[in-house]
Design an enzyme around this catalytic site. Structure first.
Site, PDB file in Angstrom:
ATOM      1  CB  SER A  33      37.289  23.137 -22.664  1.00 43.64           C
ATOM      2  OG  SER A  33      36.773  23.863 -21.601  1.00 43.64           O
TER       3      SER A  33
ATOM      4  CG  HIS B 222      40.067  17.418 -12.530  1.00 45.32           C
ATOM      5  ND1 HIS B 222      41.156  17.931 -11.876  1.00 45.32           N
ATOM      6  CD2 HIS B 222      40.534  16.919 -13.684  1.00 45.32           C
ATOM      7  CE1 HIS B 222      42.233  17.751 -12.627  1.00 45.32           C
ATOM      8  NE2 HIS B 222      41.881  17.135 -13.727  1.00 45.32           N
TER       9      HIS B 222
ATOM     10  CG  HIS C  21      36.357  30.081 -15.178  1.00 45.88           C
ATOM     11  ND1 HIS C  21      36.485  28.742 -14.884  1.00 45.88           N
ATOM     12  CD2 HIS C  21      36.794  30.239 -16.453  1.00 45.88           C
ATOM     13  CE1 HIS C  21      36.983  28.110 -15.944  1.00 45.88           C
ATOM     14  NE2 HIS C  21      37.179  28.995 -16.912  1.00 45.88           N
TER      15      HIS C  21
ATOM     16  CE1 TYR D 242      32.021  29.454 -14.622  1.00 45.41           C
ATOM     17  CE2 TYR D 242      33.179  30.766 -16.259  1.00 45.41           C
ATOM     18  CZ  TYR D 242      32.852  29.541 -15.717  1.00 45.41           C
ATOM     19  OH  TYR D 242      33.360  28.395 -16.265  1.00 45.41           O
ATOM     20  CD  GLU D 243      34.769  28.094 -11.428  1.00 47.85           C
ATOM     21  OE1 GLU D 243      34.720  26.891 -11.176  1.00 47.85           O
ATOM     22  OE2 GLU D 243      35.824  28.675 -11.749  1.00 47.85           O
TER      23      GLU D 243
ATOM     24  CB  ALA E 257      36.419  25.919 -24.909  1.00 48.57           C
TER      25      ALA E 257
ATOM     26  CG  MET F 237      32.637  32.701 -20.298  1.00 45.93           C
ATOM     27  SD  MET F 237      31.426  31.617 -19.520  1.00 45.93           S
ATOM     28  CE  MET F 237      30.145  31.571 -20.784  1.00 45.93           C
ATOM     29  CB  SER F 238      39.186  31.678 -19.462  1.00 45.24           C
ATOM     30  OG  SER F 238      39.485  31.216 -20.761  1.00 45.24           O
TER      31      SER F 238
ATOM     32  CG  ASN G 221      30.047  27.429 -29.029  1.00 43.98           C
ATOM     33  OD1 ASN G 221      31.026  27.251 -28.287  1.00 43.98           O
ATOM     34  ND2 ASN G 221      29.362  28.549 -29.044  1.00 43.98           N
TER      35      ASN G 221
ATOM     36  CG  HIS H 126      28.760  23.194 -20.238  1.00 43.95           C
ATOM     37  ND1 HIS H 126      29.907  23.946 -20.432  1.00 43.95           N
ATOM     38  CD2 HIS H 126      29.103  22.202 -19.391  1.00 43.95           C
ATOM     39  CE1 HIS H 126      30.897  23.426 -19.715  1.00 43.95           C
ATOM     40  NE2 HIS H 126      30.437  22.372 -19.080  1.00 43.95           N
TER      41      HIS H 126
HETATM   42  N1  HPA Z   1      30.450  32.121 -25.440  1.00 38.91           N
HETATM   43  C1  HPA Z   1      31.199  32.299 -24.337  1.00 38.91           C
HETATM   44  N2  HPA Z   1      32.076  31.419 -23.885  1.00 38.91           N
HETATM   45  C2  HPA Z   1      32.232  30.276 -24.592  1.00 38.91           C
HETATM   46  C3  HPA Z   1      31.488  30.012 -25.756  1.00 38.91           C
HETATM   47  C4  HPA Z   1      30.544  30.990 -26.202  1.00 38.91           C
HETATM   48  O1  HPA Z   1      29.852  30.822 -27.225  1.00 38.91           O
HETATM   49  N3  HPA Z   1      31.895  28.788 -26.202  1.00 38.91           N
HETATM   50  C5  HPA Z   1      32.842  28.333 -25.350  1.00 38.91           C
HETATM   51  N4  HPA Z   1      33.051  29.235 -24.370  1.00 38.91           N
END
Ligand code: HPA
Length: 285
Positions: free
Chosen positions: A40, A71, A93, A95-96, A123, A217-218, A241, A253
């Site tokens: 991201s 995409h 990922h 999780y998908e 990200a 998550m990656s 964040n 998200h």
């Molecule tokens: N937690 C997990 N994965 C993320 C986060 C988070 O706060 N921000 C971006 N990906």
């Protein structure tokens, strides 16, 4: 394609990776010096390559096609500031529902086709209290709490040795080079979890106690798979964040995506500078 169901190591997975690597090699991936996985905030980096060839993931054998609206993901080969690179958009990922083999197949195939270095971008949520959204953090090390390992299964020499040393998953020389290009760059430990839920504040306190600075998550499985095959790996997180509980705000998200878009220019600049630097002065082992 549907998610594969066998283990990420073993002859069936080796055959998939070899077929994919051969297809990539036919497009000239073997001449690239750096592969970049676009997370991201960096998704559009592939658009700025000169002399570019774009291949849709759907046209490559065994490449898992992302199920994100609009995409399908692609592989873009081209030149950035004098360096030949290959960009992988459309990361998938676990999780998908994708398997570990599916998640790491792209980086294994580019490595197999001869690319020596890999830049993984993502990200991430900031666990360290001084981190603010928009910060860039280079990954010095990781905690693999994703609940999986890409080397599980019957041993395949092509994917690395049976017991791989993890003392330096992120290459020191390349990491130092990246750090030299941006004095504001933070450095820290990334913890990779399964997702797709964000964490509870108690989990974030636990991860902080364990030594994590950022969470996502990656990345960890890709880094381990590429490192096992001898790639020199460097990792870069965009802090999108504050992690849960750091400020008391709820996570969304949409905010994560918006922070990614906002920082896009700085990320582009840093990655372009990294490519320029490697083109002018390669990092020796
Ligand atoms: N937690 C997990 N994965 C993320 C986060 C988070 O706060 N921000 C971006 N990906």
């Amino acid at each position: 394609m549907n998610p594969t169901t066998d283990e990420p190591n073993g002859p069936a997975e080796r055959m998939r990776v070899e077929a994919l690597a051969a297809a990539l090699a036919r497009h000239g991936v073997g001449e690239c010096r750096l592969a970049i996985v676009l997370g991201s905030g960096l998704k559009s980096f592939g658009d700025v390559l000169e002399d570019r060839t774009e291949i849709a993931c759907a046209d490559l054998p065994h490449w898992p096609v992302p199920r994100v609206e609009g995409h399908g993901g692609s592989v873009v080969i081209g030149t950035v500031a004098g360096l030949r690179v290959v960009c992988l958009t459309g990361r998938v990922h676990r999780y998908e529902g994708w398997s570990v083999g599916d998640v790491v197949r792209g980086v294994r195939a580019v490595r197999r086709s001869g690319v020596p270095d890999l830049l993984l971008t993502n990200a991430a949520g900031g666990i360290r209290e001084s981190f603010v959204p928009g910060d860039l953090m280079q990954i010095e090390d990781h905690l693999n709490l994703a609940g999986a390992n890409p080397l599980v299964g019957p041993h395949e020499d092509a994917f690395g040795s049976r017991f791989v040393d993890q003392s330096e998953v992120y290459h020191r020389g390349l990491t130092a080079r990246l750090a030299s290009l941006d004095p504001a760059l933070k450095r820290g430990v990334y913890v990779g979890i399964l997702g797709p839920t964000y964490e509870t504040p108690a989990e974030i306190r636990m991860f902080r106690t364990l030594g994590a600075d950022a969470i996502g998550m990656s990345t960890v499985l890709e880094a381990m798979a590429a490192h096992a095959m001898g790639a020199r790996v460097v990792g870069l997180s965009l802090i999108t964040n504050h992690a849960a509980g750091v400020t008391g705000a709820r996570l969304s998200h949409d905010e994560v995506v918006a922070a990614g878009t906002e920082a896009e220019g700085r990320l582009h600049q840093l990655v372009t500078g990294f490519c320029r630097s490697l083109a002018a002065d390669p990092v020796d082992d």
